[in-house]
Design a protein around this motif. Structure first.
Motif, PDB file in Angstrom:
ATOM      1  N   SER A  79       0.838  -1.191   0.000  1.00 36.08           N
ATOM      2  CA  SER A  79       0.000   0.000   0.000  1.00 36.08           C
ATOM      3  C   SER A  79       0.879   1.249   0.000  1.00 36.08           C
ATOM      4  O   SER A  79       1.980   1.252   0.552  1.00 36.08           O
ATOM      5  CB  SER A  79      -0.906  -0.004   1.234  1.00 36.08           C
ATOM      6  N   LEU A  80       0.389   2.322  -0.617  1.00 36.81           N
ATOM      7  CA  LEU A  80       1.142   3.577  -0.656  1.00 36.81           C
ATOM      8  C   LEU A  80       0.926   4.415   0.596  1.00 36.81           C
ATOM      9  O   LEU A  80       1.603   5.423   0.797  1.00 36.81           O
ATOM     10  CB  LEU A  80       0.733   4.390  -1.896  1.00 36.81           C
ATOM     11  N   VAL A  81      -0.019   4.012   1.441  1.00 38.20           N
ATOM     12  CA  VAL A  81      -0.295   4.754   2.674  1.00 38.20           C
ATOM     13  C   VAL A  81       0.752   4.399   3.728  1.00 38.20           C
ATOM     14  O   VAL A  81       0.991   3.215   3.979  1.00 38.20           O
ATOM     15  CB  VAL A  81      -1.701   4.417   3.209  1.00 38.20           C
ATOM     16  N   PRO A  82       1.401   5.395   4.334  1.00 43.53           N
ATOM     17  CA  PRO A  82       2.401   5.095   5.378  1.00 43.53           C
ATOM     18  C   PRO A  82       1.788   4.256   6.495  1.00 43.53           C
ATOM     19  O   PRO A  82       0.739   4.603   7.035  1.00 43.53           O
ATOM     20  CB  PRO A  82       2.794   6.488   5.896  1.00 43.53           C
ATOM     21  N   ASP A  83       2.419   3.141   6.821  1.00 43.21           N
ATOM     22  CA  ASP A  83       1.898   2.225   7.836  1.00 43.21           C
ATOM     23  C   ASP A  83       3.052   1.748   8.707  1.00 43.21           C
ATOM     24  O   ASP A  83       3.892   0.958   8.257  1.00 43.21           O
ATOM     25  CB  ASP A  83       1.208   1.037   7.164  1.00 43.21           C
ATOM     26  N   PRO A  84       3.112   2.210   9.959  1.00 41.50           N
ATOM     27  CA  PRO A  84       4.216   1.800  10.841  1.00 41.50           C
ATOM     28  C   PRO A  84       4.302   0.294  11.046  1.00 41.50           C
ATOM     29  O   PRO A  84       5.375  -0.233  11.349  1.00 41.50           O
ATOM     30  CB  PRO A  84       3.889   2.519  12.158  1.00 41.50           C
ATOM     31  N   ASP A  85       3.174  -0.426  10.883  1.00 41.26           N
ATOM     32  CA  ASP A  85       3.185  -1.877  11.067  1.00 41.26           C
ATOM     33  C   ASP A  85       4.041  -2.575  10.013  1.00 41.26           C
ATOM     34  O   ASP A  85       4.492  -3.705  10.206  1.00 41.26           O
ATOM     35  CB  ASP A  85       1.764  -2.436  11.030  1.00 41.26           C
ATOM     36  N   PHE A  86       4.247  -1.914   8.874  1.00 37.46           N
ATOM     37  CA  PHE A  86       5.048  -2.486   7.793  1.00 37.46           C
ATOM     38  C   PHE A  86       6.465  -1.925   7.764  1.00 37.46           C
ATOM     39  O   PHE A  86       7.221  -2.197   6.843  1.00 37.46           O
ATOM     40  CB  PHE A  86       4.377  -2.218   6.439  1.00 37.46           C
ATOM     41  N   LEU A  87       6.806  -1.140   8.759  1.00 40.03           N
ATOM     42  CA  LEU A  87       8.106  -0.483   8.756  1.00 40.03           C
ATOM     43  C   LEU A  87       9.245  -1.495   8.652  1.00 40.03           C
ATOM     44  O   LEU A  87       9.332  -2.432   9.442  1.00 40.03           O
ATOM     45  CB  LEU A  87       8.270   0.349  10.026  1.00 40.03           C
ATOM     46  N   PHE A  88      10.090  -1.299   7.662  1.00 39.84           N
ATOM     47  CA  PHE A  88      11.250  -2.166   7.451  1.00 39.84           C
ATOM     48  C   PHE A  88      12.489  -1.444   7.958  1.00 39.84           C
ATOM     49  O   PHE A  88      12.809  -0.334   7.513  1.00 39.84           O
ATOM     50  CB  PHE A  88      11.408  -2.496   5.963  1.00 39.84           C
ATOM     51  N   TRP A  89      13.171  -2.089   8.888  1.00 34.58           N
ATOM     52  CA  TRP A  89      14.317  -1.437   9.518  1.00 34.58           C
ATOM     53  C   TRP A  89      15.597  -1.701   8.730  1.00 34.58           C
ATOM     54  O   TRP A  89      16.436  -2.500   9.121  1.00 34.58           O
ATOM     55  CB  TRP A  89      14.467  -1.919  10.960  1.00 34.58           C
ATOM     56  N   SER A  90      15.742  -0.991   7.629  1.00 35.89           N
ATOM     57  CA  SER A  90      17.033  -1.015   6.944  1.00 35.89           C
ATOM     58  C   SER A  90      18.038  -0.264   7.815  1.00 35.89           C
ATOM     59  O   SER A  90      17.658   0.452   8.753  1.00 35.89           O
ATOM     60  CB  SER A  90      16.920  -0.341   5.570  1.00 35.89           C
TER      61      SER A  90
END
Length: 321
Positions: A54-65
């Motif tokens: 999704s293009l909506v910012p979602d902290p649940d999908f945050l990828f910690w590069s």
């Protein structure tokens, strides 16, 4: 040979999106949430619980590069050390807003946050934006002096209750020099070791250029924490795609390595563009009733001109600067 014949038309894809081209039994909808649109129909096809890109910012999908972790650490550092101004910059779609939303979830009750996006106008109008973000009245008839007095009173009242106030400006590159100077003046309310107000400015790379100008020297001296968020490299994009699929409930990474490599080459590793292209590739694979996304699938999306993000891309070296 390309898995799509030259006679394939995009009309079939549109019919599939509308549920006309593919027969789907009631059991196929078991993973869909009530109220989901037909555009989410591929979730059950791939065995997902939700759309992974999704293009909506979602902290649940945050990828910690590595770079996102460093950027977030700098955000936290700015808040914890009560930095007068924290500056976070990055390309469009680099994940800045997602990091801010994650930060908001972690702040305790002793921090009052005002979030301002795309603020514009004169200094009086900027102050109205600030007061509204803090749920404070901003009478249209009030003078600038009245508004500033109300703002200062609010900060002192919160401080007396053991709270501190953080103003977060998203898309801060749109602020005028006059507005930035006004924000610097806001920090003058702080005195001695007592920090009543902290500012977090989040924006595109040009914000960093603006702050670095000679006539912005006084503002720059108040910036105690800053970080520039760069795009992802090819290796990180592969991990990013796998992570988003995993969070969405995928049992495996069904993007082939060559498909992911092409996604990286086209998007330059900008997360929002990666999301857009991957999402379209999944729709194309669903329309063909394929369980994997291949390089040919991604190429077909590009050949059809369905990926509008491609028209905004500049040289990849510019994206990664």
């Amino acid at each position: 040979m390309n898995e799509y014949s030259k006679n394939d038309s995009f009309a079939g894809l549109l019919r599939a999106q509308q549920g006309e081209a593919v027969n789907i039994s009631p059991s196929d909808h078991s993973t869909e949430q009530p109220g989901s649109s037909s555009l989410d129909i591929y979730t059950s096809h791939f065995g997902l619980t939700e759309r992974p890109f999704s293009l909506v910012p979602d902290p649940d999908f945050l990828f910690w590069s590595d770079v996102h972790r460093r950027a977030y650490t700098m955000l936290e550092y700015g808040i914890i050390t009560r930095a007068p101004i924290t500056l976070i910059t990055g390309e469009v779609g680099a994940g800045k807003t997602t990091l801010v939303h994650h930060l908001l979830k972690k702040l305790d009750g002793g921090v009052k946050v005002g979030m301002i996006s795309n603020a514009h106008g004169s200094r009086g109008e900027l102050l109205r934006w600030v007061l509204m973000a803090l749920d404070q009245p901003a009478n249209p008839e009030s003078t600038y002096v009245d508004l500033f007095s109300e703002f200062q009173t609010y900060l002192i009242d919160e401080y007396s209750q053991g709270n501190r106030v953080v103003l977060i400006f998203d898309e801060a590159q749109n602020l005028s020099r006059e507005s930035l100077e006004e924000l610097r003046m806001f920090t003058n309310i702080n005195s001695n070791k007592d920090e009543l107000l902290q500012l977090v400015l989040v924006g595109q790379p040009e914000l960093r250029d603006i702050v670095g100008r000679a006539d912005m020297r006084q503002f720059a001296q108040r910036v105690a924490a800053n970080f520039h968020l760069t795009a992802m490299d090819a290796k990180t994009v592969r991990k990013y795609v796998a992570h988003r699929l995993d969070v969405a409930g995928a049992k495996r990474n069904f993007f082939s390595p060559t498909a992911t490599n092409l996604v990286y080459e086209v998007t330059g590793g900008v997360p929002r563009l990666v999301n857009q292209l991957c999402d379209l590739a999944m729709v194309y694979s669903f329309a063909k009733q394929q369980k994997s996304v291949t390089q040919a699938t991604v190429q077909r999306v590009l050949d059809d001109g369905a990926f509008f993000g491609a028209s905004d891309l500049v040289n990849k070296d510019d994206l990664l600067r």
